[in-house]
Design a protein around this motif. Structure first.
Motif, PDB file in Angstrom:
ATOM      1  N   ALA A 468      -0.382 -17.776  29.399  1.00  0.00           N
ATOM      2  CA  ALA A 468      -1.413 -17.722  28.364  1.00  0.00           C
ATOM      3  C   ALA A 468      -1.095 -18.747  27.289  1.00  0.00           C
ATOM      4  N   VAL A 469      -2.092 -19.558  26.953  1.00  0.00           N
ATOM      5  CA  VAL A 469      -1.941 -20.602  25.942  1.00  0.00           C
ATOM      6  C   VAL A 469      -2.975 -20.365  24.859  1.00  0.00           C
ATOM      7  N   ARG A 470      -2.501 -20.244  23.627  1.00  0.00           N
ATOM      8  CA  ARG A 470      -3.403 -20.014  22.497  1.00  0.00           C
ATOM      9  C   ARG A 470      -3.709 -21.340  21.812  1.00  0.00           C
ATOM     10  N   SER A 471      -4.988 -21.526  21.509  1.00  0.00           N
ATOM     11  CA  SER A 471      -5.429 -22.751  20.840  1.00  0.00           C
ATOM     12  C   SER A 471      -6.562 -22.411  19.888  1.00  0.00           C
ATOM     13  N   LYS A 472      -6.752 -23.271  18.902  1.00  0.00           N
ATOM     14  CA  LYS A 472      -7.805 -23.073  17.919  1.00  0.00           C
ATOM     15  C   LYS A 472      -9.105 -23.691  18.415  1.00  0.00           C
ATOM     16  N   ASP A 473     -10.178 -22.936  18.264  1.00  0.00           N
ATOM     17  CA  ASP A 473     -11.506 -23.392  18.650  1.00  0.00           C
ATOM     18  C   ASP A 473     -12.397 -23.382  17.420  1.00  0.00           C
ATOM     19  N   GLU A 474     -12.989 -24.522  17.098  1.00  0.00           N
ATOM     20  CA  GLU A 474     -13.835 -24.604  15.913  1.00  0.00           C
ATOM     21  C   GLU A 474     -15.079 -23.743  16.030  1.00  0.00           C
ATOM     22  N   ALA A 475     -15.561 -23.512  17.252  1.00  0.00           N
ATOM     23  CA  ALA A 475     -16.778 -22.720  17.420  1.00  0.00           C
ATOM     24  C   ALA A 475     -16.529 -21.226  17.258  1.00  0.00           C
ATOM     25  N   VAL A 476     -15.261 -20.809  17.345  1.00  0.00           N
ATOM     26  CA  VAL A 476     -14.931 -19.388  17.260  1.00  0.00           C
ATOM     27  C   VAL A 476     -13.873 -19.217  16.179  1.00  0.00           C
ATOM     28  N   GLU A 477     -13.991 -18.163  15.425  1.00  0.00           N
ATOM     29  CA  GLU A 477     -12.996 -17.885  14.396  1.00  0.00           C
ATOM     30  C   GLU A 477     -11.690 -17.456  15.047  1.00  0.00           C
ATOM     31  N   GLY A 478     -10.593 -17.912  14.457  1.00  0.00           N
ATOM     32  CA  GLY A 478      -9.300 -17.544  14.993  1.00  0.00           C
ATOM     33  C   GLY A 478      -8.906 -18.405  16.180  1.00  0.00           C
ATOM     34  N   GLU A 479      -8.053 -17.842  17.037  1.00  0.00           N
ATOM     35  CA  GLU A 479      -7.529 -18.558  18.181  1.00  0.00           C
ATOM     36  C   GLU A 479      -8.144 -18.015  19.464  1.00  0.00           C
ATOM     37  N   THR A 480      -8.268 -18.890  20.429  1.00  0.00           N
ATOM     38  CA  THR A 480      -8.744 -18.493  21.750  1.00  0.00           C
ATOM     39  C   THR A 480      -7.596 -18.618  22.737  1.00  0.00           C
ATOM     40  N   GLU A 481      -7.639 -17.776  23.746  1.00  0.00           N
ATOM     41  CA  GLU A 481      -6.571 -17.743  24.739  1.00  0.00           C
ATOM     42  C   GLU A 481      -7.024 -18.469  26.001  1.00  0.00           C
ATOM     43  N   GLY A 482      -6.303 -19.508  26.372  1.00  0.00           N
ATOM     44  CA  GLY A 482      -6.599 -20.260  27.582  1.00  0.00           C
ATOM     45  C   GLY A 482      -5.661 -19.878  28.711  1.00  0.00           C
TER      46      GLY A 482
END
Length: 533
Positions: A468-482
């Motif tokens: 699991a890799v966490r990254s920031k997504d401008e379209a979604v608040e907080g971090e998304t898990e890739g």
């Protein structure tokens, strides 16, 4: 200035005489001489004499195309071969003309590596040779090498390495030694690599594809079939998969990694762009799709079992006992669940076995840290012991494997679950042995096929791991898990393990293999040693 009157002549007003009239260049001919001149035939000798005169007057003759040759001139057999640049050659991409995007009669320029269609006087390869002076081309289908624009074929032993890289083909005795003799090789740059354990290029988001291809390439009967069988009459899916397997095991490669672009393009076309190199997908879903389609590609039947190498290696039988659960109210208006008296037994065929993880803990420990539970592989395999019941909708089911077990088993450790609102991941770590997994407790006894009480040993071949890799997504608040995928592979020749993630290949310690989130495992049945009387 006053206007000239009509009666006045221009000579009188200007004071200059009128210019003399132009005389015709042709003389006067009488009728008889004219008829004799027309009827007199042209002399070929006079025509030939006029040609050098025109050159003397500076008139240039039209440029003629280079003469086509059937063979090189004496002493010029190796002409232009020194212009070949092997570092620029890459035969992993789809065989399409770089100008017309056609896949018919494609040639590769051995000087710059570009693809062109045809080699005739009006082809793009012909004009490329004239414009840039690149003269050596190879037909990607027949592997014949030609010199353009002359058009003759070059037959030189110095080109054998290029022909081998275009379509690597190993002899049967070489293929059978792959699991017994682990040999190192060097690419053009001098980098050491081990055939079979090379990186696969992650073009965009196709790491889910790479781990499946690596796992299938290390299943011996499947690998040997696609490396030795003639699949020229089969579909493009089977042919391109065969080429990829042979390139992964190529001991004379120009570079120590392989690009799966050619096979990915065919898969994207056949799956209606469901599986592409641009979007991340689930490896197990892709594996299920690929096994069924490659089964049909090599001539397998949709209804009859065991009609292809896929079914012979992976297909097994599963017995399912199902009981319906009914809900009734008792005298105290309490809801009671009862099992139906009759048990329905059915036998289904399978290619992949799904293992269910226990629910992940919802609370944290006393140190305010998340608890990552561990569960042994044999515990989640109890689903197939014939006694453990699993509820599915309004039925209670028990599963049991039947003889004979397949040569290789796929275990899908189910980690992801989703509904209309949320998608969840179970981080439970599964501990497992690397060798000697006994599958006899999960198989219905049959003394005609296997001696009761004797173990059925399986050894691990490949282990696909999720990260699991966490990254920031401008379209979604907080971090998304890739999701990132890598595969752990066993070198049977040296009994060593390698971890492969896209282009990264490194040795892995046996003691730490189970620390990752295993998602798919490939187990190989050990050959039984028959005891002599």
């Amino acid at each position: 200035m006053a206007k000239r009157l009509a009666d006045d002549s221009p000579e009188e007003i200007s004071g200059f005489p009128s210019p003399a009239l132009k005389k015709p260049k042709t003389g006067s001919f009488d009728r008889e001489s004219l008829e004799q001149f027309i009827s007199k035939p042209a002399v070929a000798q006079n025509v030939e004499e006029l040609e050098p005169e025109s050159h003397e007057n500076g008139e240039l003759a039209a440029a003629s195309a280079p003469a086509r040759q059937a063979a090189p001139a004496d002493g010029y057999d190796d002409l232009y071969l020194d212009t070949i640049d092997r570092f620029l050659l890459d035969f992993d991409f789809e065989k399409l003309c770089s100008v017309t995007l056609s896949n018919i009669n494609v040639y590769a320029c051995l000087v710059c590596g570009k693809y062109y269609q045809g080699r005739g006087p009006k082809s793009h390869a012909y004009f490329h040779a004239l414009e840039l002076g690149h003269h050596v081309y190879i037909n990607l289908g027949t592997k014949k090498v030609y010199v353009l624009p002359e058009g003759y074929e070059v037959k030189s032993a110095s080109l054998d390495d290029i022909k081998f890289v275009v379509n690597p083909c190993l002899a049967k005795n070489e293929v059978t030694k792959l699991d017994r003799e682990g040999k190192q090789a060097r690419d053009l740059g001098g980098k050491i690599y081990i055939p079979g354990f090379v990186g696969l290029n992650n073009i965009k988001s196709n790491d889910y594809f790479n781990v499946i291809m690596h796992s299938l390439a290390h299943i011996s009967p499947l690998r040997n079939y696609f490396m030795l069988e003639d699949l020229s009459s089969k579909s493009q899916l089977a042919q391109r998969f065969s080429i990829l397997i042979r390139k992964i095991w190529n001991p004379r490669a120009f570079k120590s990694h392989v690009s799966p672009h050619e096979l990915l393009q065919e898969i994207s076309l056949r799956s209606a762009k469901r599986y592409t190199l641009m979007k991340q997908e689930d490896p197990v879903e892709f594996l299920s799709w690929f096994l069924n389609n490659i089964h049909l590609a090599v001539g397998g039947s949709k209804t009859k079992p065991g009609t292809s190498i896929i079914h012979k290696v992976f297909q097994g039988n599963l017995q399912i006992e199902s009981q319906q659960i009914t809900a009734k109210a008792d005298a105290g208006d309490r809801l009671r669940f009862e099992e139906a008296g009759d048990v329905k037994i059915s036998v289904n065929r399978f290619l992949i076995l799904t293992l269910d993880l226990p629910p992940a803990p919802l609370f944290q420990d006393e140190l305010d840290q998340n608890i990552i539970p561990h569960v042994p592989l044999v515990n989640i395999l109890s689903k197939y012991d014939g006694r453990t019941a699993a509820e599915h909708q309004s039925h209670r089911r028990r599963y049991r494997l039947l003889h004979p077990l397949p040569h290789h088993l796929f275990f899908h450790i189910k980690r992801f679950s989703s509904n209309k609102f949320v998608s969840e991941r179970n981080p439970t770590i599964v501990t497992f042995p690397l060798r000697s997994l006994d599958m006899s407790p999960y198989v219905q006894p049959d003394p005609k096929v296997h001696t009761i009480g004797e173990p059925i040993w399986y050894d691990l071949v490949a282990n696909v791991v999720h990260e699991a890799v966490r990254s920031k997504d401008e379209a979604v608040e907080g971090e998304t898990e890739g999701r990132v995928w890598k595969v752990q592979l066993r070198d049977k020749a040296k009994d060593e393990w390698f971890s492969v993630q896209d282009l990264w290949v490194e040795k892995a310690r046996k003691e730490t293999l189970f620390l990752g989130e295993s998602y798919l495992q490939v187990w190989e049945r050990r050959k039984e040693v028959r005891k002599s009387a």
